[in-house]
Design a protein around this motif. Structure first.
Motif, short mmCIF file in Angstrom:
data_model
loop_
_atom_site.label_atom_id
_atom_site.label_comp_id
_atom_site.label_asym_id
_atom_site.label_seq_id
_atom_site.Cartn_x
_atom_site.Cartn_y
_atom_site.Cartn_z
N LEU A 110 0.85 -1.02 -0.16
CA LEU A 110 0.01 0.02 0.03
C LEU A 110 0.78 1.34 0.03
O LEU A 110 1.83 1.39 0.53
CB LEU A 110 -0.99 0.03 1.36
N SER A 111 0.44 2.26 -0.68
CA SER A 111 1.02 3.53 -0.53
C SER A 111 0.27 4.54 0.13
O SER A 111 0.82 5.48 0.66
CB SER A 111 1.14 4.43 -1.80
N ALA A 112 -1.05 4.35 0.44
CA ALA A 112 -1.73 5.02 1.22
C ALA A 112 -3.08 4.36 1.35
O ALA A 112 -3.61 3.37 0.76
CB ALA A 112 -2.11 6.30 0.73
N VAL A 113 -4.05 4.65 2.55
CA VAL A 113 -5.30 3.99 2.86
C VAL A 113 -6.54 5.09 2.83
O VAL A 113 -6.32 6.14 3.66
CB VAL A 113 -5.18 3.10 3.92
N VAL A 114 -7.68 4.79 2.67
CA VAL A 114 -8.99 5.64 2.74
C VAL A 114 -9.64 4.76 3.41
O VAL A 114 -10.28 3.79 3.11
CB VAL A 114 -9.36 6.10 1.48
N LEU A 115 -10.14 5.16 4.81
CA LEU A 115 -11.06 4.50 5.60
C LEU A 115 -12.32 5.36 5.60
O LEU A 115 -12.45 6.21 6.32
CB LEU A 115 -10.53 4.13 6.97
N SER A 116 -13.21 4.72 5.44
CA SER A 116 -14.58 5.34 4.86
C SER A 116 -15.60 4.88 5.62
O SER A 116 -16.20 3.57 5.56
CB SER A 116 -15.04 5.08 3.16
N ASN A 117 -16.56 5.58 6.40
CA ASN A 117 -17.68 5.13 7.06
C ASN A 117 -17.31 3.96 7.74
O ASN A 117 -18.18 2.88 7.85
CB ASN A 117 -18.83 4.83 6.14
N THR A 118 -16.36 3.78 8.75
CA THR A 118 -15.91 2.41 9.24
C THR A 118 -15.30 2.87 10.58
O THR A 118 -15.17 4.22 11.09
CB THR A 118 -14.93 1.84 8.50
N ALA A 119 -14.87 1.91 11.39
CA ALA A 119 -14.18 2.19 12.55
C ALA A 119 -13.25 0.97 12.97
O ALA A 119 -13.55 -0.19 12.24
CB ALA A 119 -15.40 2.21 13.74
N VAL A 120 -12.55 0.86 14.21
CA VAL A 120 -11.94 -0.34 14.72
C VAL A 120 -12.62 -1.27 15.16
O VAL A 120 -12.54 -2.49 15.11
CB VAL A 120 -11.04 0.39 15.35
#
Length: 259
Positions: A110-120
């Motif tokens: 991965l070069s980067a991550v987008v976390l959308s409408n989520t949680a741990v």
């Protein structure tokens, strides 16, 4: 149609866009297939988009019991199969949990991550058990209207195309949906996500009934340097309700972090 054979069966995937464009992998939410991203990709013809149906969803085989970490391994296998890494990985809801687990386990991809409408952690063991019992007792259709209320803001729920999204949920394999519910109930990604060391953008919908903005923001706060954006007039699937706004946010992030 394209398929990657995994130890558990066939995983359906799709690649769209220019081969030499920035590569972005998208992971779907519970009860949706890779068509979730159609409205967004119509706004972003400049990227090479890789999408896949997770286990028990869309055209992919059901796999039985698994954990979110296993879904992350599926995503890693797809990236390696296509030889496209490092990629930007965008995950929504359980797709965002896949993104977190993948970033913790295989940051080399991965070069980067987008976390959308989520949680741990999403929901509780009790809330998932109640949903599973409802589906086992009366089918997914019995909870479909409640899901629509959590997914979409009121203006979108008045539009004719709501029926299509309801149909997508209802036609999801019940056993595949339940398998994912069990995985969600057992997952807490706090420690792995706290240690992420790559560019991360976190996105919330201001009217999200499944992962409220404050829950999503709490996950962003765990990650050093993570950006946070809220999309107005959007529920749990802002890439569907507000694709232009979502595309603008993602495009800005890609300019800085896409390989």
């Amino acid at each position: 149609m394209q398929v990657l054979n995994r130890p558990w069966g066939a995983m359906h995937y799709r690649v769209d866009g220019p081969a030499k464009a920035p590569t972005v992998v998208f992971a779907n939410s519970l009860g949706t297939d890779l068509r979730l991203w159609d409205p967004l990709l119509a706004e972003m013809p400049e990227i090479c988009a890789i999408r896949f149906d997770k286990r028990g969803h869309g055209l992919s085989d059901r796999a039985g019991d698994y954990q979110v970490a296993d879904l992350a391994d599926d995503a890693a296998a797809l990236i390696e199969h296509l030889g496209t890494g490092p990629v930007v990985f965008v995950g929504l809801s359980i797709g965002g949990m896949i993104a977190q687990a993948l970033a913790a386990r295989r940051p080399d991809l991965l070069s980067a991550v987008v976390l959308s409408n989520t949680a741990v952690k999403m929901g509780t063991a009790e809330s998932w058990a109640q949903r599973i019992a409802a589906i086992e007792g009366a089918g997914i259709a019995s909870i479909a209207d409640t899901i629509m209320e959590r997914w979409f803001a009121a203006p979108f729920r008045a539009r004719p195309e709501l029926a299509l999204w309801r149909n997508m949920v209802v036609r999801t394999l019940a056993s595949g949906y339940i398998d994912a519910c069990h995985a969600l109930a057992a997952t807490d990604l706090t420690e792995g996500t706290r240690g992420l060391d790559l560019p991360v953008l976190v996105i919330a919908g201001d009217q999200d009934g499944s992962s409220p903005p404050e829950l999503v923001r709490a996950t962003a706060d765990l990650i050093a340097g993570a950006g946070f954006e809220t999309i107005a007039d959007a529920g749990h699937l802002p890439c569907v309700e507000q694709p232009a706004a979502y595309a603008a946010i993602l495009r800005s992030f890609l300019k800085e972090h896409a390989a």
